[in-house]
Write an enzyme that holds these catalytic residues in place. Structure first.
Site, PDB file in Angstrom:
ATOM      1  N   GLY A 188      -0.622 117.692 -31.418  1.00  0.00           N
ATOM      2  CA  GLY A 188      -0.017 117.024 -32.556  1.00  0.00           C
ATOM      3  C   GLY A 188       0.552 117.929 -33.624  1.00  0.00           C
ATOM      4  O   GLY A 188       1.261 117.452 -34.516  1.00  0.00           O
ATOM      5  N   ALA A 189       0.264 119.237 -33.548  1.00  0.00           N
ATOM      6  CA  ALA A 189       0.824 120.166 -34.530  1.00  0.00           C
ATOM      7  C   ALA A 189       2.086 120.836 -34.013  1.00  0.00           C
ATOM      8  O   ALA A 189       2.652 121.699 -34.687  1.00  0.00           O
ATOM      9  CB  ALA A 189      -0.212 121.234 -34.901  1.00  0.00           C
ATOM     10  N   GLY A 190       2.530 120.445 -32.824  1.00  0.00           N
ATOM     11  CA  GLY A 190       3.720 121.039 -32.232  1.00  0.00           C
ATOM     12  C   GLY A 190       5.002 120.401 -32.719  1.00  0.00           C
ATOM     13  O   GLY A 190       5.024 119.607 -33.666  1.00  0.00           O
ATOM     14  N   PHE A 191       6.088 120.739 -32.044  1.00  0.00           N
ATOM     15  CA  PHE A 191       7.437 120.340 -32.431  1.00  0.00           C
ATOM     16  C   PHE A 191       7.582 118.827 -32.573  1.00  0.00           C
ATOM     17  O   PHE A 191       7.925 118.306 -33.641  1.00  0.00           O
ATOM     18  CB  PHE A 191       8.401 120.892 -31.372  1.00  0.00           C
ATOM     19  CG  PHE A 191       9.853 120.570 -31.569  1.00  0.00           C
ATOM     20  CD1 PHE A 191      10.407 120.467 -32.833  1.00  0.00           C
ATOM     21  CD2 PHE A 191      10.678 120.403 -30.459  1.00  0.00           C
ATOM     22  CE1 PHE A 191      11.764 120.189 -32.992  1.00  0.00           C
ATOM     23  CE2 PHE A 191      12.024 120.134 -30.612  1.00  0.00           C
ATOM     24  CZ  PHE A 191      12.572 120.018 -31.882  1.00  0.00           C
TER      25      PHE A 191
ATOM     26  N   GLY B 270       5.163 116.441 -32.324  1.00  0.00           N
ATOM     27  CA  GLY B 270       4.093 115.836 -33.105  1.00  0.00           C
ATOM     28  C   GLY B 270       4.333 115.915 -34.596  1.00  0.00           C
ATOM     29  O   GLY B 270       4.167 114.924 -35.323  1.00  0.00           O
TER      30      GLY B 270
ATOM     31  N   ASP C 218      -9.092 122.922 -27.942  1.00  0.00           N
ATOM     32  CA  ASP C 218      -8.389 123.022 -26.676  1.00  0.00           C
ATOM     33  C   ASP C 218      -8.661 121.784 -25.829  1.00  0.00           C
ATOM     34  O   ASP C 218      -9.831 121.426 -25.593  1.00  0.00           O
ATOM     35  CB  ASP C 218      -8.871 124.282 -25.936  1.00  0.00           C
ATOM     36  CG  ASP C 218      -7.991 124.661 -24.776  1.00  0.00           C
ATOM     37  OD1 ASP C 218      -7.540 123.765 -24.035  1.00  0.00           O
ATOM     38  OD2 ASP C 218      -7.751 125.874 -24.588  1.00  0.00           O
ATOM     39  N   VAL C 219      -7.607 121.139 -25.336  1.00  0.00           N
ATOM     40  CA  VAL C 219      -7.778 119.905 -24.565  1.00  0.00           C
ATOM     41  C   VAL C 219      -8.480 120.145 -23.233  1.00  0.00           C
ATOM     42  O   VAL C 219      -8.952 119.189 -22.594  1.00  0.00           O
ATOM     43  CB  VAL C 219      -6.426 119.209 -24.299  1.00  0.00           C
ATOM     44  CG1 VAL C 219      -5.806 118.709 -25.589  1.00  0.00           C
ATOM     45  CG2 VAL C 219      -5.460 120.112 -23.529  1.00  0.00           C
TER      46      VAL C 219
ATOM     47  N   TYR D 262       5.809 123.533 -13.406  1.00  0.00           N
ATOM     48  CA  TYR D 262       5.762 122.682 -14.596  1.00  0.00           C
ATOM     49  C   TYR D 262       6.063 121.231 -14.250  1.00  0.00           C
ATOM     50  O   TYR D 262       5.330 120.314 -14.634  1.00  0.00           O
ATOM     51  CB  TYR D 262       6.757 123.200 -15.636  1.00  0.00           C
ATOM     52  CG  TYR D 262       7.020 122.229 -16.764  1.00  0.00           C
ATOM     53  CD1 TYR D 262       6.005 121.873 -17.645  1.00  0.00           C
ATOM     54  CD2 TYR D 262       8.284 121.667 -16.944  1.00  0.00           C
ATOM     55  CE1 TYR D 262       6.241 120.978 -18.677  1.00  0.00           C
ATOM     56  CE2 TYR D 262       8.523 120.780 -17.971  1.00  0.00           C
ATOM     57  CZ  TYR D 262       7.507 120.435 -18.840  1.00  0.00           C
ATOM     58  OH  TYR D 262       7.743 119.538 -19.844  1.00  0.00           O
TER      59      TYR D 262
ATOM     60  N   ARG E  91      23.452 119.675 -18.757  1.00  0.00           N
ATOM     61  CA  ARG E  91      22.213 119.305 -19.408  1.00  0.00           C
ATOM     62  C   ARG E  91      22.458 118.148 -20.377  1.00  0.00           C
ATOM     63  O   ARG E  91      23.572 117.915 -20.827  1.00  0.00           O
ATOM     64  CB  ARG E  91      21.602 120.492 -20.169  1.00  0.00           C
ATOM     65  CG  ARG E  91      21.002 121.566 -19.278  1.00  0.00           C
ATOM     66  CD  ARG E  91      19.771 121.086 -18.556  1.00  0.00           C
ATOM     67  NE  ARG E  91      19.186 122.135 -17.730  1.00  0.00           N
ATOM     68  CZ  ARG E  91      19.465 122.335 -16.443  1.00  0.00           C
ATOM     69  NH1 ARG E  91      20.357 121.566 -15.831  1.00  0.00           N
ATOM     70  NH2 ARG E  91      18.869 123.285 -15.770  1.00  0.00           N
TER      71      ARG E  91
END
Length: 356
Positions: free
Chosen positions: A12-15, A17, A60-61, A183, A251
């Site tokens: 949640g602290a990422g881009f 989120g 950490d998840v 990925y 893209r």
């Protein structure tokens, strides 16, 4: 006084989120679980972009005890599952890391809900167009075919496209997922794990397959994501942007604002679609066209083709967004030109930003 529902946002602290948090806070008490990985966050401090109203739990998840401790005092009504390792090329060399975070991190979450004896009523997963691999192509007879992964020999010889075939949009209704990167395989595993678990326990699961997300707030230090911000920093420094393959890779660059709208719609909708929804800009561009736009914005030299390639990169990718519009009432609002200008203005305003 009514009690507000609780939303747990992993990663949640990422881009995404941090960008979605202001809208989500209108409806939910938001708790963000994030390990503040240095590849994304330059320091372990709380990101300035994360609104003060969000409760941040650093953890950490992949660690069971982190989940058990969190769920002792947080009972999420809805989960927005963003936590993931996202580097397509990197995943080939760090497969264990990607599988640990994306797959084991997801199963640890589900197991923890079981141990706590309670789980959310809905989980929204941000998946990826990488689950499709090279996607579906059309042959001369108009039939759909799946050419599979472009191998080393094909790429080394500069055979970028599949002869006699034309690509189609990525559409969960008609295109089978066939990942060609570690990925992509881990993101498909996330979808399948959540689907099985949700159907068994009566938990709604919404899956959003995102195209190439970019825009203000994206990490400027992560070398494995954010090609648009990298291009901007190259052009800022007066460099000619290098183009892999022949520069004609297609893209679907979707601005973070449009992604936030889709995520919020999936979290708050009365009902969610059973099938994955494809989230893109509604337009397709070549990498070369995007690089040209950025070069002109900065007055940099024209981009140049290098002929280099990267295993795991697909030739063409764009989304069919009509199902997402029908299911969520969502539609993309920003063109590539508008998005690039918003990104460039944000980068130009960042203190200490350096040219790449």
């Amino acid at each position: 006084m009514s009690v507000r529902p609780t939303l747990l946002v992993t990663g949640g602290a990422g881009f995404i989120g941090a960008a979605a948090a202001p809208e989500l806070l209108r409806t939910y008490d938001v708790v963000a679980l994030d390990n503040l990985h240095p590849q994304v966050h330059s320091t372990r401090d709380r990101p300035a972009a994360l609104p003060e109203g969000v409760r941040l739990v650093t953890g950490d998840v992949t660690v069971a005890s982190v989940w058990d401790h969190l769920l002792q005092d947080v009972a999420p009504d809805v989960v927005l599952h963003l936590a993931a390792e996202t580097g397509t090329g990197q995943s080939l060399d760090e497969a264990t890391r990607h599988a640990s975070v994306n797959v084991v991190g997801t199963t640890q979450m589900l197991d923890a809900f079981g141990r706590a004896g309670a789980g959310p009523s809905r989980i929204v997963l941000t998946s990826s167009r990488a689950v499709y691999g090279e996607g579906a192509w059309i042959d001369a007879d108009g039939s759909t075919t799946y050419p599979g992964q472009r191998g080393d020999t094909m790429l080394t010889e500069g055979e970028w496209d599949f002869p006699g075939l034309r690509p189609t949009a990525m559409d969960a209704r008609s295109v089978a997922p066939l990942p060609v990167s570690v990925y992509g395989a881990t993101k498909l595993a996330q979808e399948q794990l959540l689907g099985v678990w949700g159907r068994a326990l009566g938990v709604e699961v919404a899956v959003l397959r995102l195209q190439n997300v970019y825009g203000p707030g994206q990490s400027l230090t992560n070398p494995y994501t954010g090609i648009m911000s990298l291009f901007c920093r190259m052009a800022m420094g007066g460099r000619s942007i290098p183009l892999f393959e022949d520069g004609r890779v297609r893209r679907d660059f979707v601005l973070i604002d449009d992604v936030v709208d889709a995520v919020v719609a999936a979290v708050t909708a009365q009902e969610v679609a059973a099938a994955p929804l494809d989230i893109g800009s509604g337009e397709t561009q070549t990498i070369g066209a995007a690089a040209d736009l950025i070069a002109r914005r900065y007055g940099a030299p024209a981009p140049h083709v290098t002929g280099q390639f990267r295993h795991g990169d697909v030739r063409h990718a764009w989304a069919e967004t009509a199902p997402a519009t029908a299911a969520l009432g969502w539609r993309p609002r920003f063109s590539l030109e508008e998005g690039v200008e918003r990104l460039a203005r944000w980068i130009d305003a960042q203190p200490g930003v350096t040219a790449a």
